[in-house]
Design a protein around this motif. Structure first.
Motif, PDB file in Angstrom:
ATOM      1  N   GLN A  37       0.861  -1.181   0.000  1.00 15.06           N
ATOM      2  CA  GLN A  37       0.000   0.000   0.000  1.00 15.06           C
ATOM      3  C   GLN A  37       0.899   1.234   0.000  1.00 15.06           C
ATOM      4  OE1 GLN A  37      -1.555   1.083   3.918  1.00 15.06           O
ATOM      5  NE2 GLN A  37      -3.607   1.206   3.048  1.00 15.06           N
ATOM      6  N   GLN A  38       0.535   2.244  -0.784  1.00 16.88           N
ATOM      7  CA  GLN A  38       1.325   3.473  -0.792  1.00 16.88           C
ATOM      8  C   GLN A  38       0.424   4.698  -0.701  1.00 16.88           C
ATOM      9  OE1 GLN A  38       3.726   4.389  -4.286  1.00 16.88           O
ATOM     10  NE2 GLN A  38       5.210   5.497  -3.024  1.00 16.88           N
ATOM     11  N   PHE A  39       0.698   5.521   0.302  1.00 16.72           N
ATOM     12  CA  PHE A  39       0.026   6.812   0.437  1.00 16.72           C
ATOM     13  C   PHE A  39       0.863   7.875  -0.272  1.00 16.72           C
ATOM     14  CE2 PHE A  39      -3.169   5.233   3.104  1.00 16.72           C
ATOM     15  CZ  PHE A  39      -2.621   4.431   4.078  1.00 16.72           C
ATOM     16  N   PRO A  40       0.243   8.967  -0.672  1.00 21.24           N
ATOM     17  CA  PRO A  40       1.007  10.042  -1.342  1.00 21.24           C
ATOM     18  C   PRO A  40       2.182  10.501  -0.496  1.00 21.24           C
ATOM     19  CG  PRO A  40      -1.347  10.433  -1.546  1.00 21.24           C
ATOM     20  CD  PRO A  40      -1.191   9.276  -0.606  1.00 21.24           C
ATOM     21  N   SER A  41       3.308  10.702  -1.155  1.00 22.19           N
ATOM     22  CA  SER A  41       4.531  11.220  -0.525  1.00 22.19           C
ATOM     23  C   SER A  41       5.110  10.289   0.539  1.00 22.19           C
ATOM     24  CB  SER A  41       4.269  12.595   0.117  1.00 22.19           C
ATOM     25  OG  SER A  41       3.820  13.509  -0.856  1.00 22.19           O
ATOM     26  N   GLN A  42       4.764   9.015   0.473  1.00 17.15           N
ATOM     27  CA  GLN A  42       5.342   8.033   1.388  1.00 17.15           C
ATOM     28  C   GLN A  42       5.845   6.836   0.611  1.00 17.15           C
ATOM     29  OE1 GLN A  42       2.973   6.868   4.743  1.00 17.15           O
ATOM     30  NE2 GLN A  42       2.103   8.911   5.025  1.00 17.15           N
ATOM     31  N   GLY A  43       6.730   6.076   1.245  1.00 19.35           N
ATOM     32  CA  GLY A  43       7.164   4.825   0.648  1.00 19.35           C
ATOM     33  C   GLY A  43       6.092   3.767   0.795  1.00 19.35           C
ATOM     34  N   PRO A  44       6.113   2.744  -0.057  1.00 18.72           N
ATOM     35  CA  PRO A  44       5.134   1.654   0.053  1.00 18.72           C
ATOM     36  C   PRO A  44       5.254   0.932   1.393  1.00 18.72           C
ATOM     37  CG  PRO A  44       6.239   1.581  -2.071  1.00 18.72           C
ATOM     38  CD  PRO A  44       6.981   2.575  -1.218  1.00 18.72           C
ATOM     39  N   ARG A  45       4.132   0.347   1.811  1.00 17.54           N
ATOM     40  CA  ARG A  45       4.100  -0.390   3.072  1.00 17.54           C
ATOM     41  C   ARG A  45       3.565  -1.780   2.797  1.00 17.54           C
ATOM     42  NH1 ARG A  45       0.328  -0.825   7.721  1.00 17.54           N
ATOM     43  NH2 ARG A  45      -1.278   0.072   6.378  1.00 17.54           N
ATOM     44  N   PHE A  46       4.243  -2.791   3.295  1.00 16.44           N
ATOM     45  CA  PHE A  46       3.823  -4.177   3.126  1.00 16.44           C
ATOM     46  C   PHE A  46       2.463  -4.391   3.778  1.00 16.44           C
ATOM     47  CE2 PHE A  46       4.646  -8.723   2.835  1.00 16.44           C
ATOM     48  CZ  PHE A  46       3.947  -9.258   3.903  1.00 16.44           C
ATOM     49  N   ILE A  47       1.553  -5.064   3.041  1.00 19.37           N
ATOM     50  CA  ILE A  47       0.246  -5.385   3.608  1.00 19.37           C
ATOM     51  C   ILE A  47       0.151  -6.872   3.935  1.00 19.37           C
ATOM     52  CG2 ILE A  47      -2.246  -5.428   3.259  1.00 19.37           C
ATOM     53  CD1 ILE A  47      -1.972  -3.269   1.189  1.00 19.37           C
ATOM     54  N   ILE A  48       0.377  -7.705   2.907  1.00 20.10           N
ATOM     55  CA  ILE A  48       0.126  -9.129   3.092  1.00 20.10           C
ATOM     56  C   ILE A  48       0.864  -9.918   2.030  1.00 20.10           C
ATOM     57  CG2 ILE A  48      -1.935  -9.258   1.626  1.00 20.10           C
ATOM     58  CD1 ILE A  48      -3.241 -10.977   3.887  1.00 20.10           C
ATOM     59  N   GLN A  49       1.151 -11.152   2.333  1.00 20.28           N
ATOM     60  CA  GLN A  49       1.845 -12.021   1.390  1.00 20.28           C
ATOM     61  C   GLN A  49       1.293 -13.435   1.513  1.00 20.28           C
ATOM     62  OE1 GLN A  49       6.369 -12.103   0.862  1.00 20.28           O
ATOM     63  NE2 GLN A  49       5.979 -13.867   2.152  1.00 20.28           N
ATOM     64  N   GLY A  50       1.255 -14.143   0.368  1.00 22.03           N
ATOM     65  CA  GLY A  50       0.792 -15.522   0.407  1.00 22.03           C
ATOM     66  C   GLY A  50       1.402 -16.341  -0.713  1.00 22.03           C
ATOM     67  N   TYR A  51       1.244 -17.642  -0.570  1.00 22.49           N
ATOM     68  CA  TYR A  51       1.725 -18.550  -1.618  1.00 22.49           C
ATOM     69  C   TYR A  51       0.550 -19.286  -2.254  1.00 22.49           C
ATOM     70  CZ  TYR A  51       4.464 -22.082  -4.013  1.00 22.49           C
ATOM     71  OH  TYR A  51       5.018 -22.875  -4.987  1.00 22.49           O
ATOM     72  N   LYS A  52      -0.363 -19.771  -1.446  1.00 24.78           N
ATOM     73  CA  LYS A  52      -1.558 -20.413  -1.984  1.00 24.78           C
ATOM     74  C   LYS A  52      -2.684 -20.339  -0.955  1.00 24.78           C
ATOM     75  CE  LYS A  52      -0.080 -25.015  -0.499  1.00 24.78           C
ATOM     76  NZ  LYS A  52       0.223 -26.406  -0.933  1.00 24.78           N
ATOM     77  N   THR A  53      -3.866 -20.644  -1.369  1.00 22.29           N
ATOM     78  CA  THR A  53      -5.113 -20.636  -0.597  1.00 22.29           C
ATOM     79  C   THR A  53      -5.393 -19.246  -0.022  1.00 22.29           C
ATOM     80  OG1 THR A  53      -4.079 -21.470   1.449  1.00 22.29           O
ATOM     81  CG2 THR A  53      -4.919 -23.094  -0.125  1.00 22.29           C
ATOM     82  N   LYS A  54      -5.647 -19.183   1.272  1.00 19.95           N
ATOM     83  CA  LYS A  54      -6.069 -17.911   1.860  1.00 19.95           C
ATOM     84  C   LYS A  54      -5.145 -17.520   3.006  1.00 19.95           C
ATOM     85  CE  LYS A  54      -9.909 -15.859   4.466  1.00 19.95           C
ATOM     86  NZ  LYS A  54     -11.238 -16.094   5.055  1.00 19.95           N
ATOM     87  N   VAL A  55      -4.840 -16.251   3.051  1.00 16.59           N
ATOM     88  CA  VAL A  55      -4.051 -15.700   4.143  1.00 16.59           C
ATOM     89  C   VAL A  55      -4.818 -14.511   4.710  1.00 16.59           C
ATOM     90  CG1 VAL A  55      -1.861 -14.639   4.805  1.00 16.59           C
ATOM     91  CG2 VAL A  55      -1.903 -16.375   3.001  1.00 16.59           C
ATOM     92  N   THR A  56      -4.852 -14.397   6.015  1.00 18.89           N
ATOM     93  CA  THR A  56      -5.545 -13.277   6.654  1.00 18.89           C
ATOM     94  C   THR A  56      -4.671 -12.688   7.738  1.00 18.89           C
ATOM     95  OG1 THR A  56      -7.731 -14.229   6.223  1.00 18.89           O
ATOM     96  CG2 THR A  56      -7.592 -12.590   7.962  1.00 18.89           C
ATOM     97  N   ASN A  57      -4.645 -11.363   7.805  1.00 18.15           N
ATOM     98  CA  ASN A  57      -3.987 -10.703   8.922  1.00 18.15           C
ATOM     99  C   ASN A  57      -4.935  -9.624   9.461  1.00 18.15           C
ATOM    100  OD1 ASN A  57      -3.680  -8.456   7.251  1.00 18.15           O
ATOM    101  ND2 ASN A  57      -1.546  -8.950   6.757  1.00 18.15           N
TER     102      ASN A  57
END
Lengths: 114, 114
Positions: A37-57
Motif C-alpha cells: 500500500q502506498q500513500f502520497p509522498s510516502q514509501g510503500p508499506r507491506f500489507i500481506i503475502q501468500g503462496y496459496k489458498t487464503k491468508v488473513t492478517n
C-alpha cells in the motif's frame, strides 16, 4: 519475471468491502504473491503475502486459487484512510543471493468516498 | 528503532552536478534496495544489495552507482545528473527469512534536476 495486471483505479464507499484482483498468468513455482500500500509522498508499506489458498492478517485477506494465476486482495469495511495505491507483486527474493527480483507495476488507485 | 532513514529529503541539482543519496537501516536487515518513482508510475528498481559486500543491477541502473558501505548503509550516487533523473528515490531493506518479499521503505528523497 511474472508480469501482473491489475485495474488502474477503483472507487468505493466507507464501510464497504473492497476486492482488488491481480492476474499473473506466468507465475513461477517459487514465486510469492505480495501486496503493498502506498500513500502520497510516502514509501510503500507491506500489507500481506501468500503462496496459496487464503491468508488473513489484521488488515486484509489474500485469496489465491489453486492455479495461482490470479489473486484477490480483500479489504474489509474500508475507511477514508484506506485511500491509497495498492500494488500486487509476484516474485521471490532469495536470501543472501543475487537471484530474484520484484516488479512494482502502476498499481490500483483506490478512492474511498464518504 | 528509526527503521529506514534517507537523506536528504529534498534536493535540487543542475545538469551535470553530482550527488550521493544516503540510506541507513537499523533493523539488522541483510538486503537493501534503491528504487525510483516517477509521477503516476510504480517503483522501478535501480540497484540492490542482497547482502553486505554484494551489489547488483536492477531494472534501470544507467546513470547510477551504489556502495554498500556496511550492513546498515547503502548509498546511491549520481555522477552527472540529468533532467531525466528527476524523480522520487526510495531506499528499502528486507530480512528474507519468514516473509521473503517484505521490504521496509524509507520516506524518500525528492530530487529535481534542472
Amino acid at each position: 519475471l511474472a508480469k501482473t495486471t491489475q485495474p488502474i483505479s477503483m472507487d468505493s464507499y466507507e464501510g464497504q468491502e473492497v476486492n482488488i484482483t491481480c492476474s499473473h498468468n506466468n507465475i513461477a513455482t517459487n514465486d510469492y504473491i505480495t501486496w503493498y500500500q502506498q500513500f502520497p509522498s510516502q514509501g510503500p508499506r507491506f500489507i500481506i503475502q501468500g503462496y496459496k489458498t487464503k491468508v488473513t492478517n489484521e488488515v486484509a485477506s489474500l485469496f489465491i486459487p489453486a492455479d495461482r494465476k490470479s489473486s484477490t486482495l480483500s479489504l474489509p469495511r474500508v475507511s477514508l484512510s484506506d485511500t491509497a495505491v495498492y500494488y500486487c507483486l509476484v516474485g521471490f527474493m532469495n536470501y543472501g543471493g543475487s537471484q530474484g527480483n520484484l516488479i512494482f507495476g502502476k498499481g490500483t488507485k483506490l478512492s474511498v468516498k464518504p | 528503532n528509526a527503521g529506514v532513514t534517507q537523506t536528504p529529503k529534498f534536493q535540487v541539482l543542475k545538469t551535470g552536478q553530482s550527488m550521493t543519496l544516503q540510506c541507513a537501516q537499523d533493523m539488522n536487515h541483510n538486503s537493501m534496495y534503491w528504487y525510483r518513482q516517477d509521477p503516476g508510475m510504480g517503483l522501478r528498481l535501480i540497484y540492490y544489495s542482497a547482502s553486505e559486500g554484494t551489489t547488483d543491477k536492477g531494472e534501470v541502473p544507467n546513470g547510477y552507482n551504489v556502495s554498500r558501505l556496511n550492513k546498515r548503509e547503502f548509498s546511491l550516487r549520481l555522477e552527472s545528473a540529468a533532467p531525466s533523473q528527476t524523480s522520487v528515490y526510495f531506499c528499502a531493506s528486507s530480512l528474507i527469512a519468514g516473509k521473503p518479499n517484505e521490504q521496509f521503505f524509507g520516506p524518500g528523497t525528492r530530487l529535481t534536476v534542472l
